[in-house]
Design an enzyme around this catalytic site. Structure first.
Site, mmCIF file in Angstrom:
data_model
loop_
_atom_site.group_PDB
_atom_site.id
_atom_site.type_symbol
_atom_site.label_atom_id
_atom_site.label_comp_id
_atom_site.label_asym_id
_atom_site.label_seq_id
_atom_site.Cartn_x
_atom_site.Cartn_y
_atom_site.Cartn_z
ATOM 1 N N ASP A 113 0.807 -1.220 0.000
ATOM 2 C CA ASP A 113 0.000 0.000 0.000
ATOM 3 C C ASP A 113 0.838 1.267 0.000
ATOM 4 O O ASP A 113 0.453 2.264 -0.597
ATOM 5 C CB ASP A 113 -0.962 0.007 1.193
ATOM 6 C CG ASP A 113 -0.270 0.315 2.508
ATOM 7 O OD1 ASP A 113 0.665 -0.411 2.865
ATOM 8 O OD2 ASP A 113 -0.673 1.283 3.167
ATOM 9 N N ASP A 116 5.586 0.448 3.380
ATOM 10 C CA ASP A 116 5.792 -0.795 4.115
ATOM 11 C C ASP A 116 5.570 -1.991 3.189
ATOM 12 O O ASP A 116 5.509 -1.842 1.968
ATOM 13 C CB ASP A 116 4.882 -0.849 5.343
ATOM 14 C CG ASP A 116 3.417 -0.605 4.987
ATOM 15 O OD1 ASP A 116 3.043 -0.851 3.815
ATOM 16 O OD2 ASP A 116 2.652 -0.153 5.851
ATOM 17 N N TYR A 265 -6.222 1.471 8.557
ATOM 18 C CA TYR A 265 -7.233 1.957 7.622
ATOM 19 C C TYR A 265 -8.605 1.812 8.262
ATOM 20 O O TYR A 265 -9.436 1.028 7.838
ATOM 21 C CB TYR A 265 -7.135 1.204 6.289
ATOM 22 C CG TYR A 265 -5.887 1.590 5.519
ATOM 23 C CD1 TYR A 265 -5.836 2.787 4.818
ATOM 24 C CD2 TYR A 265 -4.759 0.778 5.535
ATOM 25 C CE1 TYR A 265 -4.684 3.166 4.141
ATOM 26 C CE2 TYR A 265 -3.613 1.139 4.860
ATOM 27 C CZ TYR A 265 -3.583 2.334 4.160
ATOM 28 O OH TYR A 265 -2.441 2.714 3.492
ATOM 29 N N GLU A 509 5.804 9.714 3.102
ATOM 30 C CA GLU A 509 5.462 8.361 2.674
ATOM 31 C C GLU A 509 4.526 8.397 1.471
ATOM 32 O O GLU A 509 3.475 9.028 1.514
ATOM 33 C CB GLU A 509 4.799 7.578 3.808
ATOM 34 C CG GLU A 509 4.573 6.114 3.459
ATOM 35 C CD GLU A 509 4.173 5.274 4.653
ATOM 36 O OE1 GLU A 509 4.285 4.027 4.564
ATOM 37 O OE2 GLU A 509 3.748 5.848 5.684
#
Length: 535
Positions: A113, A116, A265, A509
């Site tokens: 995603d 990571d 999430y 990120e």
């Protein structure tokens, strides 16, 4: 939020004809009140501008956006799991080849995603839905700049995974990997050592929002592949219909069923995903039952008409309102009065949202930086800017294609070009027209983040590191040894500043869903053309 509970603004669905007539009267009164203002402004407006006329073929290419789009599509290759084929990112190799094997499944594909090494089904499905939408609306423009094939490939890499993650009608695997284990390691995906357990939703542990979002991804992708691979398209549509039925029949938030997702999430509710999925299924099938679901059956309960919200992986209201407006603009079928009224409410609410984006609108949203970037929250702020800009350029093109001349915003008239100008302002900010003079799209221009918060990018390909000793690369002061080309990082703080430090995950990120949104936006801006009247 307890199971079955919806967002605070949801209302009961036992809407009467009287209620609909009140809404119709309300719209009529608003229209009447606006008439004098419109008459005062229309003559000035009509003589000062005309609706831009564009052909169905892409116009001249805007090279800056074409270059940025070519970069943005590459980041999907940096995020792919599985056995890589013709991958454009040289520093990536095969990974996750055993994912799913403990349950006899092949979940090796899909995408990580963000920075990571986890596969989260909710944002991954959102990525696929947005990418499908971009292809359906702007595929000709993608093709013009030689990015359509790459978009198809990235989409199919996700949908192949989603098909395998749905082994039976009421079971969907929604996660590969343990966030706690994963975040205790800093290593390249090719050398992962930690366990990668699976998480599923089912009838006992439902997850309406993730099942419905996956249904939306499969339904929209079925349209993309309909003329390319009809059998694959039919398979996607079958999965989409099964997943929607599962989501709707066994209602419950996956944040309640699986509490561990709340830290990553977390869902704010599932009504928006049900509408979003049903809308895509209507476009994919033409079945009026899906349209009825979104309008008279569940629109009054879930659609928050009149109250705009921001489009993100968690909230699909604004996107559904724009996608439903497409039916209002281009739909050729005769509908009952109630459904027509509900379509009007979707379009009116879409326009409330869009009026809030135009900087000098009387109802302009204050959620932006001093230099004009839409800014809603510290974490990954560019998601909301890119999503808002995409909806703006798309609605602008709906207006142009349908020869709709004006957007009325609380006493002022705007043109399709005003929405497009807003979208351009957001894209340009992200590409370097900002106080930092920094492109937040890695690889674009001469100044972009060098310490992107991304494991594969931050660790040399030949490094011999395990789980824990890889953290020396997280804290290294050096720039990343592997450039994460096309990554769209989180973005600036509200004061337009950015700190290029690898451990600054709030700002640095990147994510696949950010990438899908900027790909969609740039595809709409790379040239001008009419959108297709039917998806």
């Amino acid at each position: 939020m307890v199971e079955g509970e919806e967002k605070a603004y949801h209302r009961e669905s036992n809407t009467s004809w009287g209620w609909r007539l009140i809404l119709l009267l309300y719209i009529s009164l608003v229209a009447a009140a606006a008439t004098l203002t419109l008459l005062r402004n229309f003559n000035r407006y009509f003589h000062s501008s005309q609706v831009t006329q564009v052909s169905g073929q892409p116009g001249p290419v805007v090279q800056n956006y074409a270059n940025a789009l070519q970069l943005a599509t590459q980041f999907f290759d940096a995020q792919k799991s599985g056995k890589l084929v013709k991958n454009r990112v040289a520093w990536r190799g095969d990974s996750g080849l055993q994912d799913g094997s403990e349950e006899g499944l092949d979940l090796s594909k899909g995408m990580y995603d963000a920075g990571d090494l986890l596969k989260f089904g909710f944002p991954m499905a959102f990525t696929a839905t947005v990418l499908s939408w971009a292809i359906l609306e702007y595929g000709d423009q993608m093709k013009e700049v030689k990015q359509l094939g790459h978009a198809h490939d990235s989409l199919k890499w996700i949908t192949d995974y989603l098909i395998n993650a749905h082994p039976s009608p009421n079971v969907l695997y929604i996660q590969v990997g343990d966030p706690e284990l994963d975040h205790n390691c800093w290593q390249r995906p090719e050398t992962m050592t930690e366990r990668r357990p699976l998480v599923q939703i089912n009838t006992s542990f439902p997850g309406t929002e993730v099942a419905a979002e996956t249904a939306a991804a499969m339904a929209s992708a079925s349209l993309v592949f309909r003329k390319i691979d009809s059998s694959y398209s039919k398979s996607l549509l079958k999965h989409a219909e099964q997943l929607f039925n599962f989501a709707d029949t066994y209602r419950g938030s996956y944040s309640v069923s699986i509490p561990q997702v709340q830290g990553f999430y977390n869902s704010s509710g599932y009504g928006d995903e049900l509408l979003w999925a049903a809308t895509w299924l209507y476009h994919a099938t033409g079945d009026l039952d899906y349209l009825k679901y979104v309008t008279e059956q569940h629109g009054p309960t879930f659609a928050i008409w009149g109250s705009p919200s921001w489009f993100s992986w968690d909230d699909k209201h604004a996107a559904t309102q724009v996608l439903m407006s497409r039916i209002s603009f281009f739909g050729a079928i005769e509908l009952p009065m109630a459904e027509n009224l509900d379509l009007q409410m979707y379009r009116k609410t879409a326009e409330v949202f869009l009026c809030g984006l135009i900087p000098d609108s009387p109802t302009a949203a204050p959620d932006r930086t001093d230099n004009g970037l839409i800014w809603v929250e510290e974490w990954n702020c560019l998601q909301h800017a890119m999503s808002s800009a995409f909806l703006a350029v798309l609605y602008s093109d709906y207006m142009v294609t349908s020869q709709t001349e004006m957007l009325y915003c609380d006493g002022k008239i705007y043109k399709p070009e005003d929405l497009r100008s807003f979208a351009i302002s957001q894209a340009d900010y992200a590409l370097g027209k900002n106080p930092m003079k920094m492109s937040y799209l890695v690889g674009h221009g001469g100044n972009y983040p060098q310490q992107v918060h991304h494991r594969g990018s931050s660790i040399p390909v030949d490094a011999d590191t395990g789980c824990r000793d890889g953290f020396k690369w997280l804290y290294s002061p050096d720039q990343n040894p592997n450039v994460a080309v096309g990554a769209l990082v989180g973005g600036p703080f509200q004061n337009d500043s950015y700190m290029d430090i690898r451990n600054n995950s709030k700002q640095g990120e990147p994510s696949t869903y950010n990438s899908a949104l900027i790909v969609a936006l740039l595809s709409g801006l790379v040239s001008t053309s009419s959108v297709p009247k039917h998806l």
